[in-house]
Design an enzyme around this catalytic site. Structure first.
Site, mmCIF file in Angstrom:
data_model
loop_
_atom_site.group_PDB
_atom_site.id
_atom_site.type_symbol
_atom_site.label_atom_id
_atom_site.label_comp_id
_atom_site.label_asym_id
_atom_site.label_seq_id
_atom_site.Cartn_x
_atom_site.Cartn_y
_atom_site.Cartn_z
ATOM 1 N N TYR A 70 0.969 -1.279 0.010
ATOM 2 C CA TYR A 70 -0.040 -0.163 0.005
ATOM 3 C C TYR A 70 0.934 1.297 -0.036
ATOM 4 C CZ TYR A 70 -3.506 3.495 1.512
ATOM 5 O OH TYR A 70 -3.901 4.605 1.660
ATOM 6 N N LYS B 285 1.395 4.087 -3.116
ATOM 7 C CA LYS B 285 0.995 5.429 -3.049
ATOM 8 C C LYS B 285 2.123 6.405 -3.266
ATOM 9 C CE LYS B 285 -3.206 4.814 -2.042
ATOM 10 N NZ LYS B 285 -4.568 5.301 -3.073
#
Length: 284
Positions: free
Chosen positions: A163, A167
């Protein structure tokens, strides 16, 4: 740093906006606030029932709403979606790339399929849609790509490694794209929200801190649209004064210290998630 080309305010009444991940959270709130401006909408998500319900809520004589059910974690989904949107013949001038997911847990404890799906959704589809719509916007001489990243982009994220990495990719990619688009009339903006009250923590678990530590979706979206309304479009938007203050500090922390802080925070999240699971009633 702002872009160098003035632009039409985001979400005016003469254009159409595409919002991915529109069935809940930030995506649904972007749809609501844009519809209030009279912007026509194309809402995209994989949960058809929620999309239809939201579309019925927002449709009005001044807001046309179309719904496309699409799972952007599937291979090739970005190109398929762009083709379907083009076939509608709508004057799209705003893309909100909001769809994303995260898993709280170590890489070795997460299935390869889940990791691949996160990368496809959070990075690959974002890249594909950004590329295709940027090309449309350059041809039209107007349009804005908005990619939703996270403050997690600023530090590696042990226990949420993929994650955080996706990002970070979105943040870096969007800033570079913004420079490439300079002078074309098209713009690219990355948004780095801090902790926000959405379904994200319902899915990943491990929510840390009281409600007061979390921004609302209304606050995040309103701050983003205000930034997009500026005559000079910023490349990076960090909603919230506290987050805007902490973002440059986080990005300048010594790498070892940043890793230590991030690991401890996410490990605490893992422990909270485990307690939450243990506290749930058994269903067997």
């Amino acid at each position: 740093m702002p872009s160098t080309t003035p632009h039409r305010p985001a979400g005016d009444a003469s254009t159409t906006a595409v919002v991915t991940g529109a069935s809940s959270g930030l995506g649904a709130e972007f749809a609501r606030q844009l519809s209030a401006r009279g912007t026509d909408l194309i809402l995209v998500a994989r949960r058809e029932d929620r999309l239809v319900s939201l579309a019925n809520e927002l449709r009005s004589p001044r807001c046309r709403v179309d719904v496309i059910v699409q799972d952007l974690s599937a291979s090739g989904a970005g190109e398929t979606l762009h083709h379907e949107i083009r076939s509608l013949g709508r004057p799209v001038r705003l893309l909100i790339n909001n769809a994303g997911s995260g898993t709280l847990g170590d890489v070795v404890d997460t299935s390869v399929a889940d990791l691949d799906a996160q990368i496809q959704l959070n990075a690959t589809s974002v890249t594909t849609l950004s590329r295709l719509f940027s090309s449309d916007f350059v041809s039209a001489g107007a349009g804005t790509v908005v990619n939703i990243a996270s403050l997690a982009a600023l530090l590696p994220a042990p226990h949420m490694a993929v994650y955080g990495a996706t990002k970070a990719y979105v943040h870096s990619f969007t800033e570079a794209l913004s420079v490439e688009l300079s002078g074309t009339g098209a713009h690219a903006v990355v948004v780095d929200p801090g902790p926000t009250r959405t379904e994200f923590f319902d899915a990943s678990g491990g929510r840390i801190g009281p409600d007061s530590a979390f921004a609302t979706v209304e606050q995040v979206v309103a701050a983003t649209l205000r930034a997009l309304d500026r005559r000079r479009v910023p490349r990076v938007v960090v909603p919230g004064r506290g987050n805007a203050f902490s973002a440059p500090i986080l990005s300048r922390l010594p790498r070892g210290l940043g890793l230590t802080l991030s690991e401890r925070l996410n490990r605490l999240g893992l422990e909270i998630a485990a307690r939450e699971r243990d506290a749930r009633p058994r269903t067997d």
